[in-house]
Design a protein around this motif. Structure first.
Motif, PDB file in Angstrom:
ATOM      1  N   THR A 205       2.235  -4.070  -8.540  1.00 30.09           N
ATOM      2  CA  THR A 205       2.027  -4.947  -7.386  1.00 30.09           C
ATOM      3  C   THR A 205       1.758  -6.401  -7.774  1.00 30.09           C
ATOM      4  O   THR A 205       2.388  -7.318  -7.247  1.00 30.09           O
ATOM      5  N   ASP A 217       6.381  -6.126  -1.432  1.00 33.76           N
ATOM      6  CA  ASP A 217       6.295  -4.674  -1.489  1.00 33.76           C
ATOM      7  C   ASP A 217       6.984  -4.149  -2.737  1.00 33.76           C
ATOM      8  O   ASP A 217       8.029  -4.670  -3.152  1.00 33.76           O
ATOM      9  N   ARG A 231       1.090  -0.566  -2.092  1.00 33.39           N
ATOM     10  CA  ARG A 231       2.482  -1.023  -2.181  1.00 33.39           C
ATOM     11  C   ARG A 231       2.605  -2.538  -2.321  1.00 33.39           C
ATOM     12  O   ARG A 231       3.660  -3.055  -2.675  1.00 33.39           O
ATOM     13  N   ARG A 232       1.516  -3.244  -2.015  1.00 32.30           N
ATOM     14  CA  ARG A 232       1.540  -4.708  -2.077  1.00 32.30           C
ATOM     15  C   ARG A 232       0.163  -5.190  -2.499  1.00 32.30           C
ATOM     16  O   ARG A 232      -0.847  -4.715  -1.983  1.00 32.30           O
TER      17      ARG A 232
END
Length: 309
Positions: A205, A217, A231-232
């Motif tokens: 990330t 993302d 995811r981020r």
């Protein structure tokens, strides 16, 4: 943005609520000096108790904490445990939304603490959306797993303690998921130590964000996804990382597994895969200290199944 002053305020606010965790010298014959920050000994087995207490104590000070609605968090495990524990100590209810993939040992601990657990969906993003809806409907204080100023500033207490315990520390290696811990430590130690974020190759990330110039993302998988599965990267972490010059290095799943096993075999330390990622950077050479350098590896969580070693 989170500053050292905010970290110091959080550290003072949470004094007496969180543990002052020790450091351990490695004792190995390396050309550099290696220490471990044993943050896995924190309440609920993870650094996240620091941010949870800072968030809830701040909410209480400002009159945001409804004693009936309490707090709500979306978490695959560790953030839920920390916030449920903090809520129990402050005498308010906690509701934790977790995906179906949440590790059973962490879910069982949530129930044991007294949290209301709502399990559903395949990914963290679904739990996150449900938690926000709950906060809006019930008036509960929402506690983000890693991207709120109070959460990041609270986590930064790890960095302040390290500077007190190892005033000559040159470099701090920190595992990165959503980035709350690395962001807090970087804010706390700016100008005093180099901070290196260590990420699985299967969940990069911060690495991807630094390359893109903004949070983006990324696909997430691998052995550490239960704790480093964002995811981020958080916007706070990204801003602090750019401001302070945080580096990012990547390690493989195989390296993480070997690092976790070596921590047990050499030190009788049991940590989760996510925590072992920081140590894996040294074992693989993803981060190569210079001769005489003082390096601290933050071992940030131990909510794992020892049978998997």
């Amino acid at each position: 943005m989170v500053t050292r002053e905010e970290v110091e305020a959080a550290y003072s606010r949470t004094a007496g609520w969180v543990r002052h965790t020790p450091v351990l010298e490695s004792g190995t014959a390396e050309p550099y000096h290696l220490w471990f920050k044993l943050e896995y000994m924190q309440h609920t087995g993870t650094f996240k108790a620091r941010g949870a207490f800072n968030r809830l104590l701040t909410a209480k000070e400002n009159g945001w904490l409804n004693p009936h609605a309490g707090v709500v968090v979306a978490s695959g495990g560790n953030a839920g445990l920390a916030n449920a524990y903090a809520a129990s100590k402050l005498g308010v209810p906690a509701t934790v939304f977790v995906p179906e993939s949440a590790p059973a040992n962490k879910v069982h601990k949530l129930y044991a603490i007294g949290a209301r657990v709502v399990q559903g969906g395949s990914e963290y993003a679904e739990a996150y959306a449900a938690a926000l809806e709950f906060a809006e409907e019930k008036g509960a204080v929402y506690c983000h797993a890693y991207d709120q100023p109070e959460i990041v500033a609270g986590a930064g207490g790890v960095g302040l303690e390290l500077l007190d315990q190892l005033p000559d520390v040159d470099t701090i290696l920190v595992a990165v998921g959503g980035g709350g811990l690395v962001g807090g430590i970087a804010a706390a130690t700016q100008g005093s130590a180099r901070v290196v974020g260590v990420e699985p190759e299967t969940a990069p990330t911060l690495h991807a964000a630094l390359a893109a110039g903004e949070p983006v993302d990324v696909p997430v998988s691998g052995v550490a996804a239960d704790s480093l599965g964002a995811r981020r990267v958080g916007t706070i972490c990204f801003d602090v990382a750019r401001r302070t010059g945080v580096q990012s290095v990547l390690v493989s799943d195989d390296a993480i597994i070997k690092a976790r096993r070596k921590l047990w075999e050499s030190y009788r330390i049991i940590v989760e895969h996510g925590a072992a990622a920081a140590y894996a950077a040294l074992l693989t050479g993803a981060y190569a200290p210079r001769d005489g350098e003082t390096v601290a590896v933050v071992l940030c969580g131990a909510n794992t199944d020892p049978a998997q070693l």
